[in-house]
Design a protein around this motif. Structure first.
Motif, PDB file in Angstrom:
ATOM      1  N   LEU A  37       0.852  -1.179   0.000  1.00 55.62           N
ATOM      2  CA  LEU A  37       0.000   0.000   0.000  1.00 55.62           C
ATOM      3  C   LEU A  37       0.892   1.234   0.000  1.00 55.62           C
ATOM      4  N   SER A  38       0.553   2.207  -0.839  1.00 56.94           N
ATOM      5  CA  SER A  38       1.349   3.429  -0.863  1.00 56.94           C
ATOM      6  C   SER A  38       0.756   4.458   0.085  1.00 56.94           C
ATOM      7  N   ILE A  39       1.611   5.338   0.587  1.00 56.40           N
ATOM      8  CA  ILE A  39       1.144   6.387   1.496  1.00 56.40           C
ATOM      9  C   ILE A  39       0.134   7.284   0.777  1.00 56.40           C
ATOM     10  N   GLY A  40       0.404   7.597  -0.474  1.00 57.05           N
ATOM     11  CA  GLY A  40      -0.500   8.458  -1.234  1.00 57.05           C
ATOM     12  C   GLY A  40      -1.883   7.877  -1.399  1.00 57.05           C
ATOM     13  N   SER A  41      -1.957   6.600  -1.756  1.00 56.03           N
ATOM     14  CA  SER A  41      -3.266   5.977  -1.962  1.00 56.03           C
ATOM     15  C   SER A  41      -4.019   5.834  -0.650  1.00 56.03           C
ATOM     16  N   PHE A  42      -3.291   5.554   0.443  1.00 58.21           N
ATOM     17  CA  PHE A  42      -3.938   5.462   1.746  1.00 58.21           C
ATOM     18  C   PHE A  42      -4.521   6.809   2.148  1.00 58.21           C
ATOM     19  N   ALA A  43      -3.716   7.873   2.046  1.00 56.94           N
ATOM     20  CA  ALA A  43      -4.176   9.201   2.441  1.00 56.94           C
ATOM     21  C   ALA A  43      -5.346   9.650   1.584  1.00 56.94           C
ATOM     22  N   LYS A  44      -5.306   9.359   0.306  1.00 58.58           N
ATOM     23  CA  LYS A  44      -6.401   9.725  -0.596  1.00 58.58           C
ATOM     24  C   LYS A  44      -7.685   9.001  -0.233  1.00 58.58           C
TER      25      LYS A  44
END
Length: 242
Positions: A37-44
């Motif tokens: 999981l990427s930080i960007g996709s999680f935050a989005k």
């Protein structure tokens, strides 16, 4: 029951506070470390869910809505013990930035009476300052009062849910002899005096916001609240806002 079906008397003049995300961050860290999981996709994803829930509150009839961001999880004992402070700090920062941008776009388009972000992140960082902790009578800002003895047993667990469950159910967990001197009650949560301080701070923010005034968070403001409400002493039970 959904927000839309809830029956709240005088809901248009009531205040809704949405606080979510800290557990999501801790649950996501293992997958982020494993590159699942990427930080960007999680935050989005999380910020989109929060905006969706804000809309649900508006649809239910609330016109005064406040949302809390995520506190600095890199400061809590559990993240320090897990040696995941860097990851926690990066994820929280990415999410809080998206929450700020998306929620104000939503609020402007929604035309509600009052909206603001309750900045738990800056609050906790400010509350951890030497000046504020001294005013609270707190001398330990790194170790938790309860649960510290079992952290070693929990280190390495891939399930944050199991950590939470274990922390609150293992009877052998040791409670410190001076809980009022600790900033953190357990490896995850601030102690009594910090919770009370946050409650009074939020009360000021919401009250002044509804009056059309802004509140600037500072050490001086928190010290004033500590003095006014005698937060460096043990509260009567049950505790209540005065």
């Amino acid at each position: 029951m959904t927000f839309a079906s809830a029956k709240v008397p005088n809901i248009a003049n009531s205040t809704a506070i949405l606080e979510i995300g800290a557990n999501d961050v801790m649950n996501a860290i293992p997958d982020i470390l494993d590159n699942k999981l990427s930080i960007g996709s999680f935050a989005k994803s999380l910020s989109n869910k929060v905006v969706s829930q804000l809309q649900m509150l508006k649809s239910a009839g609330f016109k005064n809505i406040f949302v809390a961001n995520i506190p600095p999880l890199d400061k809590i004992p559990l993240m320090i013990m897990q040696k995941q402070t860097k990851e926690a700090r990066t994820i929280v920062s990415a999410y809080n930035q998206l929450l700020l941008a998306k929620s104000f776009v939503w609020a402007k388009a929604s035309n509600i009476s009052n909206f603001a972000i309750l900045d738990m992140n800056i609050f906790l960082q400010t509350a951890l300052s030497k000046t504020v902790t001294k005013a609270l009578g707190i001398s330990d800002t790194t170790n938790s009062c309860v649960g510290g003895e079992i952290l070693e047993l929990l280190t390495g667990s891939s399930s944050w849910a199991s950590l939470l469950d274990s922390d609150f159910n293992i009877k052998e967990a040791i409670i410190c002899s001076d809980p009022q001197a600790h900033f953190f009650w357990d490896p995850l949560h601030p102690a009594d005096r910090v919770h009370r301080l946050f409650g009074y701070y939020v009360n000021v923010v919401i009250t002044e916001r509804i009056r059309g005034n802004a509140v600037t968070l500072s050490e001086d403001l928190l010290i004033q609240l500590i003095s006014k409400h005698k937060l460096n002493t043990n509260p009567s039970r049950p505790a209540s806002l005065s």
